[in-house]
Design an enzyme around this catalytic site. Structure first.
Site, PDB file in Angstrom:
ATOM      1  N   LYS A 177      32.183  34.351  44.864  1.00 51.20           N
ATOM      2  CA  LYS A 177      33.622  34.360  45.131  1.00 51.20           C
ATOM      3  C   LYS A 177      33.894  34.943  46.521  1.00 51.20           C
ATOM      4  O   LYS A 177      33.463  36.045  46.835  1.00 51.20           O
ATOM      5  CB  LYS A 177      34.345  35.170  44.058  1.00 51.20           C
ATOM      6  N   THR A 210      46.647  41.472  42.476  1.00 58.99           N
ATOM      7  CA  THR A 210      45.337  40.863  42.229  1.00 58.99           C
ATOM      8  C   THR A 210      44.547  41.596  41.147  1.00 58.99           C
ATOM      9  O   THR A 210      43.355  41.358  40.991  1.00 58.99           O
ATOM     10  CB  THR A 210      44.510  40.865  43.532  1.00 58.99           C
ATOM     11  N   GLY A 212      42.789  42.237  38.001  1.00 56.64           N
ATOM     12  CA  GLY A 212      42.288  41.416  36.908  1.00 56.64           C
ATOM     13  C   GLY A 212      41.943  39.988  37.274  1.00 56.64           C
ATOM     14  O   GLY A 212      41.711  39.163  36.386  1.00 56.64           O
ATOM     15  N   THR A 213      41.863  39.674  38.570  1.00 56.35           N
ATOM     16  CA  THR A 213      41.559  38.295  38.957  1.00 56.35           C
ATOM     17  C   THR A 213      40.156  37.878  38.501  1.00 56.35           C
ATOM     18  O   THR A 213      39.964  36.760  38.025  1.00 56.35           O
ATOM     19  CB  THR A 213      41.679  38.108  40.480  1.00 56.35           C
ATOM     20  N   GLY A 214      39.173  38.772  38.659  1.00 55.71           N
ATOM     21  CA  GLY A 214      37.812  38.431  38.252  1.00 55.71           C
ATOM     22  C   GLY A 214      37.680  38.239  36.754  1.00 55.71           C
ATOM     23  O   GLY A 214      36.991  37.318  36.291  1.00 55.71           O
ATOM     24  N   CYS A 215      38.340  39.092  35.994  1.00 53.58           N
ATOM     25  CA  CYS A 215      38.329  38.974  34.527  1.00 53.58           C
ATOM     26  C   CYS A 215      38.971  37.658  34.106  1.00 53.58           C
ATOM     27  O   CYS A 215      38.453  36.940  33.230  1.00 53.58           O
ATOM     28  CB  CYS A 215      39.082  40.142  33.890  1.00 53.58           C
TER      29      CYS A 215
END
Length: 268
Positions: A177, A210, A212-215
């Site tokens: 990412k 942003t 919690g974007t990865g979760c």
């Protein structure tokens, strides 16, 4: 993703975020908004908000394992997302219980919260290799990719070399990412055993929301895999969901705010 078919069964293994922006709460929101059936195995309880993480309590490994077994032995799972594991001991136990669970396993190697708080110690980071060995895809951001491989990720060639290190060693695909990169454009790279499978470039959204974007991304990928989509297609749709959720952020909190999962109705 509606119709007469039953919703895909998605098991999220992750920590709890008391503010609802990341962790298991973001997983449940994402899976539900994508018409999946969300199940959970909570690995840790955190006190956190948009300003940071105030406290962490890692749950006993045996309890994490029993949560996983309870879901798999009765309901089953079409895909599994693994986020914060809490400890190396738990990572090893997850490996043992999931090794033959499903072919759709998404590993988000959570090391640091969006606020900057560490969520994995060195021993736990070292244990990620055990999880990558049976994951379908691992979804590190650039700092995580550097930490997992010990290689720099300053440009596309370096990112490809680092991703190839993981692919060759563990046999999983890698979604690198690019949100931590520079410039108005950001690019995510999907690698498999054949090298670069696909790249996804979008204009960067300038926002503080942003958390919690990865979760959210990893849970969305797992859900789309649970529907039977190819990995590349699952990643493409999942990225669209995350971008829409960022744009629909409700504006809560004083620092890194949560996404607007509840407002995403159309991915077209």
């Amino acid at each position: 993703m509606s119709g007469d078919k039953k919703p895909p069964r998605i098991l999220a293994i992750a920590g709890s975020d008391s503010s609802g922006g990341a962790g298991i709460q973001a997983d449940i929101k994402t899976i539900t908004m994508l018409s999946g059936y969300a199940m959970t195995a909570i690995t840790a309880v955190t006190a956190q908000n948009t300003q940071g993480v105030q406290a962490v309590e890692v749950l006993p490994t045996d309890l994490v394992v029993e949560q996983i077994k309870s879901c798999l032995n009765d309901i089953g799972a079409d895909a599994i997302k693994i986020g914060m594991v809490g400890s190396a001991k738990t990572a090893f136990a997850i490996e043992r219980v999931l090794v033959d669970a499903t072919e759709n396993i998404v590993l988000d190697p959570v090391m640091v919260a969006t606020s900057g708080a560490a969520l994995a110690d060195e021993e736990t980071r070292a244990a990620f290799g055990r999880l990558m060995s049976f994951a379908t895809v691992v979804t590190p951001n650039l700092p995580e990719l550097e930490a997992l491989t010990g290689l720099p990720c300053g440009d596309e060639a370096q990112i490809e070399a680092a991703a190839a290190c993981i692919v060759d060693r563990y046999g999983c695909s890698v979604l690198a990412k690019g949100g931590h990169g520079n410039g108005e454009q950001l690019t995510d790279y999907l690698f498999d055993s054949g090298g670069l499978q696909a790249s996804f470039t979008d204009t960067r959204i300038e926002t503080r929301h942003t958390h919690g974007t990865g979760c959210t991304l990893s849970s969305a990928i797992a859900t789309f895999l649970g529907y039977g989509l190819s990995l590349e297609h699952a990643v493409r749709l999942a990225r669209g969901f995350v971008r829409q959720a960022i744009l629909q952020a409700p504006g809560y909190g004083s620092h890194s705010g949560p996404l607007g999962h509840q407002a995403v109705r159309d991915l077209s």
